[in-house]
Design a protein around this motif. Structure first.
Motif, PDB file in Angstrom:
ATOM      1  N   THR B  52       0.830  -1.203   0.000  1.00 56.90           N
ATOM      2  CA  THR B  52       0.000   0.000   0.000  1.00 56.90           C
ATOM      3  C   THR B  52       0.866   1.254   0.000  1.00 56.90           C
ATOM      4  O   THR B  52       0.583   2.221  -0.714  1.00 56.90           O
ATOM      5  CB  THR B  52      -0.931  -0.010   1.231  1.00 56.90           C
ATOM      6  OG1 THR B  52      -1.746  -1.177   1.176  1.00 56.90           O
ATOM      7  CG2 THR B  52      -1.815   1.201   1.265  1.00 56.90           C
ATOM      8  N   GLN B  94      -7.674   0.152   0.110  1.00 57.89           N
ATOM      9  CA  GLN B  94      -7.789  -1.128   0.802  1.00 57.89           C
ATOM     10  C   GLN B  94      -9.041  -1.159   1.679  1.00 57.89           C
ATOM     11  O   GLN B  94      -9.813  -2.097   1.639  1.00 57.89           O
ATOM     12  CB  GLN B  94      -6.537  -1.329   1.647  1.00 57.89           C
ATOM     13  CG  GLN B  94      -6.433  -2.686   2.274  1.00 57.89           C
ATOM     14  CD  GLN B  94      -5.020  -2.927   2.798  1.00 57.89           C
ATOM     15  OE1 GLN B  94      -4.102  -2.158   2.523  1.00 57.89           O
ATOM     16  NE2 GLN B  94      -4.841  -3.992   3.534  1.00 57.89           N
ATOM     17  N   ASP B 185      -6.157  -1.318  -4.738  1.00 59.66           N
ATOM     18  CA  ASP B 185      -5.584  -1.872  -3.518  1.00 59.66           C
ATOM     19  C   ASP B 185      -6.528  -2.929  -2.948  1.00 59.66           C
ATOM     20  O   ASP B 185      -7.552  -2.595  -2.372  1.00 59.66           O
ATOM     21  CB  ASP B 185      -5.336  -0.762  -2.494  1.00 59.66           C
ATOM     22  CG  ASP B 185      -4.374  -1.205  -1.401  1.00 59.66           C
ATOM     23  OD1 ASP B 185      -4.182  -2.434  -1.253  1.00 59.66           O
ATOM     24  OD2 ASP B 185      -3.825  -0.331  -0.708  1.00 59.66           O
ATOM     25  N   GLU B 186      -6.181  -4.170  -3.158  1.00 62.61           N
ATOM     26  CA  GLU B 186      -6.990  -5.308  -2.694  1.00 62.61           C
ATOM     27  C   GLU B 186      -8.462  -5.171  -3.064  1.00 62.61           C
ATOM     28  O   GLU B 186      -9.327  -5.148  -2.182  1.00 62.61           O
ATOM     29  CB  GLU B 186      -6.812  -5.503  -1.178  1.00 62.61           C
ATOM     30  CG  GLU B 186      -5.351  -5.654  -0.823  1.00 62.61           C
ATOM     31  CD  GLU B 186      -5.119  -6.269   0.557  1.00 62.61           C
ATOM     32  OE1 GLU B 186      -6.070  -6.821   1.133  1.00 62.61           O
ATOM     33  OE2 GLU B 186      -3.976  -6.210   1.031  1.00 62.61           O
TER      34      GLU B 186
HETATM   35 MG   LIG Z   1      -2.068  -2.700   2.200  1.00 70.63          MG
END
Ligand SMILES: [Mg+2]
Ligand SMILES: Nc1ncnc2c1ncn2[C@@H]1O[C@H](COP(=O)(O)OP(=O)(O)OP(=O)(O)O)[C@@H](O)[C@H]1O
Lengths: 367, 263
Positions: B52, B94, B185-186
């Motif tokens: 991240t 995220q 992010d994810e």
């Molecule tokens: Mg992360």
């Protein structure tokens, strides 16, 4: 049963984006406007109760309209952009005193006395400029600290208008009187005329504020309110978004301040715009609904009507309550209501109204 | 699904010797890699590896102490977030960063903010050019809403939506920016298999149809191996592998990192 949108299909985005997408709402709104603009003056002219009483127009509806306007301004800043301000009273004062100065002429700047409308709008502009200046700290400080900064603005302007005699044209008592109100040659003096004037201002400003709020600028304000970091990462500039909210909000509040002074009070002293006024406006938008134009009206109505209801009701049912108790009661009701709404329903009365409408759409079927 | 691209595309973004630390903690140390035009680039690694942080450096949210970032031929030491946005970098987070009080549609419309040019006075009237502009962008956002299959929640405040849908709305907002580089992010964290399949399909579609370059952080190895063209692996802020999925999968260091072999 009657409030339902079945069969009303929207065939264009323009129709879906209309201010009142549901037909019944549109009709209700038109009726309300027709009643407000034509019905009320007619009823008053023919002395039909309750509109035959000057008291209703002058002491209830007029302040309601003007404070609704101020509440719309406060809502732009607090409700839409999330910047909590305790200085609304000060911005009303700036609007009022600037309008007064423009209206009586400023020899030092070679300015002759300006017409009423120009003075009021320039009053709004001055408030707007002050709003931008006092909004600059919002780029660095947030939440409680920002409120404290706006509180400083409140005390500064209270002091300024009380102590600097230039603003009051050196009136010995410190209280000033608005010159005669005249718009394009028409004099506004009677309660009905004043009512129509305030109504026009409120309608025009409410429509403008609603348009801004549901357009690109309004979305930027709300984005900043909900998550400023994410807003910045999609390219919204916090500086532009926050300061524009301060500017628009203080402009509206400034105009409302000028109207409050010129149209409602007639003559006033700095006390009319002190911290109590700021808090009153804050309560209005919290109770009415943060981030809704409708809520500004509901909040203003509630805050103005509750004290009247409290002072009339017990007497009507034969109860004897002292005025002191009534004032306490007022505080208790406001306080608990605000706590309740902040915890349970931050969108205030406006949201309850919406829930009611949604229920009504389904009525009489439970699902 | 990692067919070799016909011509070796040029780098859209390259990162050279990026180091970032918070006080004494080194989140990223001396990492270099590039992202080629049109590819899906996965960034993987165990928790706390600095993935991240890496994305945050790319879009200007963190400023690396060392290193250089070259995006579209311009080299900088670091970026400002709105510069990155203006330059065509969009991202999702995220832990979803949506505007909770706004509807799905309004959230996605904010992605168009930079492209809407009409002045305040026109917006005040909501007429003429401002109304036309609003409708034109509304149409664009409706296409995204159709694409992501979220028509039914168009007017729902996003705070009330389940997590999986919020992730979709967030992707929609990023797509509304018509980015050249999309950082995810994810995007599939906390989703069930079906939701993951949907999300993978959206990502592949965006990449194929619009040619959008994508950098994606993901923990699900199956997904990573399936949809990415190249993979970079981070561990403790260092790059330990970089290459096509098949190579990375067989890399001993990567296997050790994921199995937690003591070193
Ligand atoms: Mg992360
Ligand atoms: N703002 C910050 N302040 C202090 N430390 C931070 C900050 N952001 C990240 N870190 C630290 O940097 C390291 C890398 O964090 P990062 O979030 O980049 O990891 P990650 O690879 O994304 O992990 P995960 O898979 O859990 O999301 C961690 O040790 C984290 O605690």
């Amino acid at each position: 049963m009657f409030y339902r949108e079945a069969g009303q299909f929207k065939t264009s985005y323009a129709a879906d984006m209309a201010i009142f997408p549901i037909r019944q709402d549109r009709i209700a709104m038109l009726l309300l406007l027709a009643f407000a603009f034509a019905g009320v003056p007619l009823l008053a002219a023919f002395h039909v109760p309750p509109f035959n009483s000057e008291y209703l127009l002058r002491a209830i509806i007029l302040p309601f309209l003007i404070l609704s306007l101020a509440a719309i301004g406060v809502n732009v800043l607090i409700g839409y952009c999330g910047q909590v301000s305790l200085g609304s009273g000060a911005f009303m004062a700036i609007g009022a005193y600037s309008a007064y100065k423009f209206n009586t002429g400023i020899p030092g700047l070679w300015l002759p006395p300006l017409p009423t409308l120009a003075s009021i709008l320039l009053g709004g502009l001055m408030a707007s400029i002050a709003g931008i200046v006092f909004g600059i700290p919002s780029l660095r400080i947030k939440g409680l600290y920002l409120s404290v900064a706006t509180l400083a603005a409140q005390f500064f302007f209270d002091w300024l208008f009380l102590r600097v005699k230039w603003f009051t044209n050196y009136a010995p008592s410190g209280s000033v009187s608005a010159p005669e109100l005249s718009f394009f040659g028409l004099t506004v003096a009677s309660p009905v005329e004043k009512y129509l004037l305030a109504l026009t201002f409120v309608c025009v400003f409410a429509l403008g504020a609603k348009n801004l709020a549901r357009g690109n600028l309004g979305r930027q304000w709300m984005a900043i309110r909900d998550m400023d970091i994410a807003a910045e990462l999609i390219g919204i500039r916090p500086l532009a978004a926050k300061l524009s909210a301060f500017a628009v909000s203080s402009f509206i509040i400034g105009v409302a301040g000028a109207l409050w002074a010129f149209v409602y009070l007639g003559s006033w002293e700095p006390l009319a715009f002190n911290i109590d006024r700021s808090l009153q406006l804050l309560f209005m938008v919290i109770i009415g609904g943060l981030g809704t134009i409708l809520g500004s009206f509901l909040g203003a109505a509630f805050i103005l009507l509750l004290p009247i209801a409290l002072s009339q009701l017990p007497a009507a049912v034969g109860l004897k309550i002292s005025t002191a108790t009534i004032t306490h009661l007022e505080f208790i009701i406001f306080g608990s209501l605000i706590c309740f709404l902040l915890i349970k329903e931050p969108l205030g009365f406006a949201r309850l109204w919406q829930i009611g409408k949604e229920k009504l759409r389904l009525w009489p079927f439970p699902y | 699904m990692s067919e070799p691209k016909s011509a070796p595309a040029e780098a859209l973004l390259s990162l050279e010797n990026i180091s970032l630390s918070f006080g004494g903690l080194k989140a990223v140390s001396d990492v270099s890699f590039d992202i080629r035009k049109g590819e899906i680039r996965a960034i993987i690694g165990p928790n706390g590896a600095g993935k991240t942080s890496m994305l945050n450096c790319i879009n200007g949210f963190y400023h690396p102490q060392q290193g250089r970032i070259t995006f579209k031929g311009r080299t900088r030491k670091s970026m400002r977030p709105h510069e990155a946005a203006r330059g065509g970098i969009a991202r999702t987070f995220q832990n979803v960063a949506l505007f909770k009080g706004m509807t799905t549609l309004d959230n996605i419309m904010t992605g168009r903010a930079l492209r809407m040019k009409r002045g305040v006075l026109w917006q005040l009237l909501r007429a003429g050019p401002a109304l036309r502009e609003e409708i034109e962008h509304r149409r664009f956002c409706e296409e995204i809403i159709d694409f992501l299959e979220i028509e039914h929640i168009r007017k729902t405040p996003v705070g009330k939506l389940p997590y999986g849908l919020q992730k979709r709305v967030e992707l929609g907002r990023a797509l509304a920016m018509e980015p050249d580089l999309l950082l995810l992010d994810e995007p599939m964290a906390g989703m069930n298999l079906e939701e993951k399949q949907d999300m993978s399909r959206f990502i592949l579609d965006v990449n194929r149809r619009d040619g959008t370059t994508i950098a994606l952080i993901e923990h699900d190895m199956g997904v990573v191996m399936d949809i990415s063209d190249r993979v970079v692996v981070l561990e403790y802020g260092r790059k330990i592998a970089d290459g096509v999925p098949a190579d990375v999968q067989g890399n001993q260091k990567v296997i050790d990192a994921y199995l937690g072999v003591p070193r």
